[in-house]
Design a protein around this motif. Structure first.
Motif, PDB file in Angstrom:
ATOM      1  N   VAL A  90       5.292 -11.007   5.600  1.00  0.00           N
ATOM      2  CA  VAL A  90       4.948 -10.853   4.321  1.00  0.00           C
ATOM      3  C   VAL A  90       3.972 -12.045   3.873  1.00  0.00           C
ATOM      4  O   VAL A  90       3.791 -12.427   2.728  1.00  0.00           O
ATOM      5  N   GLU A  93       0.993 -10.906   1.379  1.00  0.00           N
ATOM      6  CA  GLU A  93       1.479 -10.672  -0.216  1.00  0.00           C
ATOM      7  C   GLU A  93       1.822 -11.998  -0.628  1.00  0.00           C
ATOM      8  O   GLU A  93       1.680 -12.341  -1.874  1.00  0.00           O
ATOM      9  N   THR A 173       4.248   4.644   0.253  1.00  0.00           N
ATOM     10  CA  THR A 173       4.069   3.866   1.444  1.00  0.00           C
ATOM     11  C   THR A 173       2.695   4.013   2.018  1.00  0.00           C
ATOM     12  O   THR A 173       2.068   3.114   2.844  1.00  0.00           O
ATOM     13  N   LEU A 175      -0.561   3.420   0.615  1.00  0.00           N
ATOM     14  CA  LEU A 175      -1.260   2.330  -0.375  1.00  0.00           C
ATOM     15  C   LEU A 175      -2.544   2.905  -0.814  1.00  0.00           C
ATOM     16  O   LEU A 175      -3.224   2.725  -1.991  1.00  0.00           O
ATOM     17  N   GLY A 219       5.891  -6.900  -8.690  1.00  0.00           N
ATOM     18  CA  GLY A 219       5.794  -6.953  -7.204  1.00  0.00           C
ATOM     19  C   GLY A 219       6.399  -8.173  -6.689  1.00  0.00           C
ATOM     20  O   GLY A 219       7.031  -8.088  -5.688  1.00  0.00           O
ATOM     21  N   LEU A 223       9.382  -8.465  -3.838  1.00  0.00           N
ATOM     22  CA  LEU A 223       9.197  -9.356  -2.800  1.00  0.00           C
ATOM     23  C   LEU A 223      10.104 -10.358  -2.730  1.00  0.00           C
ATOM     24  O   LEU A 223      10.591 -10.537  -1.621  1.00  0.00           O
ATOM     25  N   LEU A 242       9.967  -3.955   0.276  1.00  0.00           N
ATOM     26  CA  LEU A 242       8.422  -4.405   0.552  1.00  0.00           C
ATOM     27  C   LEU A 242       7.709  -3.249   0.300  1.00  0.00           C
ATOM     28  O   LEU A 242       6.535  -3.725  -0.204  1.00  0.00           O
ATOM     29  N   ASP A 243       7.940  -1.994   0.400  1.00  0.00           N
ATOM     30  CA  ASP A 243       7.145  -0.925   0.282  1.00  0.00           C
ATOM     31  C   ASP A 243       6.890  -1.084  -1.458  1.00  0.00           C
ATOM     32  O   ASP A 243       5.716  -1.077  -1.778  1.00  0.00           O
ATOM     33  N   ARG A 246       4.369  -3.861  -2.260  1.00  0.00           N
ATOM     34  CA  ARG A 246       3.052  -3.605  -1.870  1.00  0.00           C
ATOM     35  C   ARG A 246       2.396  -2.769  -2.690  1.00  0.00           C
ATOM     36  O   ARG A 246       1.081  -2.836  -2.877  1.00  0.00           O
ATOM     37  N   THR A 247       3.001  -1.604  -3.313  1.00  0.00           N
ATOM     38  CA  THR A 247       2.484  -0.751  -4.279  1.00  0.00           C
ATOM     39  C   THR A 247       2.228  -1.428  -5.354  1.00  0.00           C
ATOM     40  O   THR A 247       0.952  -1.185  -5.965  1.00  0.00           O
ATOM     41  N   ARG A 250      -1.045  -3.684  -4.790  1.00  0.00           N
ATOM     42  CA  ARG A 250      -2.244  -2.819  -4.594  1.00  0.00           C
ATOM     43  C   ARG A 250      -2.550  -2.334  -6.129  1.00  0.00           C
ATOM     44  O   ARG A 250      -3.916  -2.324  -6.353  1.00  0.00           O
TER      45      ARG A 250
END
Length: 272
Positions: A90, A93, A173, A175, A219, A223, A242-243, A246-247, A250
Motif C-alpha cells: 500500500v 496509497e 473494486t 476504480l 480513505g 487504510l 483496502l478496496d 482505494r475507492t 480515487r
C-alpha cells in the motif's frame, strides 16, 4: 439476539432474526415477533467501544471523531507498527495521503482558530442514517446518533457528498467507475444551503473543502484499519478495507480534477 431482546419492552415473542448489512462497525439485526412488531437491535463492537455501558456518557471523550490531525497520527502509528506486514503493498496509497496532509488538516486549523463556528453535527451523514417513510419516502428522523457531537457544519455536508455524490459504491473494486457526480453535488449543495440559512460566509466557502476532507479522512481510516488487521471496520472479504480505501482516494483525486467546477457550483447555489 432472542435472549437480548427480552431486556427490552417488546410486543410478543421473537420469531425471526435477520442481520442488516448496512454498517461497517457494529452488527445490526431486525427482530420480528409473533405479533408482527419489529425491532432493531445492535451489537456493539467492543474493540471500538470497549466500555459499552459508558458510550453515551463518553461523548465528550470522542470529540476527535473528525480530527484529521489525530487521524494522521493514528495513520503514522499504523505505518510504523506494520502489524500485519501489509505496508509494502500500500505504499502508493500511503504516499498519496502524506502528500495531501496539509490540505487535509486545513479544516482542523480553521476550527481551532475560530474561523469556522462549532455546531452540533451528526458526523456520519450517509443516506442510510435517515429513516424514511415506506410510502411517502419522506424523512422521518435521523438515526445512528453515537457520533453526534460538537463539530463543523462542513463535516456533515462533506460526508454526505462523499457517500451520496459518488458514482460508485463505497467498496467498488473497479476504480474506473469512481467519480464525483457534479449534478448530485449541485443538488445537495442547493438543499444544504436552503436548509441551513444561518451558515456563515466562511462555512459556505468551506463546503467543497469539507467534501474533500471527509473523503480523504475516510480513505485514511480504511487504510489505517487495513494496516492494523481489520479490527475497526467489519469486512466481508479479503482486502475489503483496502478496496474501500482505494475507492475513497480515487474520489479525492477526481475532486481535485473538478475543484474549479465544485467552487463554481457552491458560489452559484449559495446565492439563490
Amino acid at each position: 439476539m432472542k435472549e437480548a431482546i427480552y431486556h427490552f419492552p417488546v410486543e410478543g415473542k421473537p420469531r425471526h432474526c435477520e442481520q442488516i448489512k448496512s454498517g461497517h462497525i457494529n452488527e445490526t439485526y431486525l427482530i420480528t415477533t409473533d405479533t408482527g412488531a419489529r425491532y432493531i437491535l445492535q451489537w456493539i463492537n467492543r474493540y471500538v467501544f470497549p466500555n459499552v455501558e459508558a458510550i453515551m456518557s463518553n461523548m465528550s471523550a470522542i470529540s476527535h471523531f473528525h480530527d484529521t490531525v489525530d487521524r494522521y497520527c493514528q495513520f503514522r502509528q499504523a505505518i510504523a507498527a506494520d502489524a500485519c506486514g501489509r505496508l509494502n503493498e500500500v505504499r502508493p496509497e500511503v504516499e498519496f495521503l502524506m502528500e495531501r496532509e496539509e490540505k487535509g488538516c486545513r479544516l482542523h486549523h480553521m476550527r481551532e482558530s475560530g474561523e469556522l463556528p462549532t455546531r452540533v453535527t451528526h458526523n456520519d451523514t450517509k443516506i442510510n442514517n435517515v429513516l424514511l417513510d415506506a410510502d411517502s419516502r419522506k424523512a422521518l428522523c435521523v438515526i445512528d446518533l453515537d457520533t453526534v457531537m460538537p463539530g463543523l457544519s462542513v463535516f456533515d455536508f462533506g460526508d454526505a457528498i462523499r457517500f451520496g455524490a459518488s458514482t460508485a459504491a463505497e467498496d467498488e473494486t473497479d476504480l474506473s467507475k469512481v467519480s464525483l457526480d457534479l449534478e448530485l453535488f449541485r443538488a445537495f449543495t442547493r438543499g444544504f444551503a436552503e436548509a441551513c440559512p444561518a451558515l456563515t460566509a466562511e462555512e459556505i466557502d468551506a463546503l467543497q473543502l469539507g467534501a474533500y476532507t471527509m473523503t480523504l479522512e475516510c480513505g485514511m481510516r480504511f487504510l489505517t484499519d487495513y494496516l492494523n488487521g481489520d479490527k475497526y471496520f467489519s469486512i466481508d472479504r479479503e482486502k475489503h478495507n483496502l478496496d474501500r480505501a482505494r475507492t475513497q482516494l480515487r474520489l479525492v483525486r477526481d475532486m481535485e480534477h473538478k475543484w474549479d467546477d465544485m467552487a463554481r457550483i457552491v458560489a452559484e447555489e449559495a446565492k439563490k
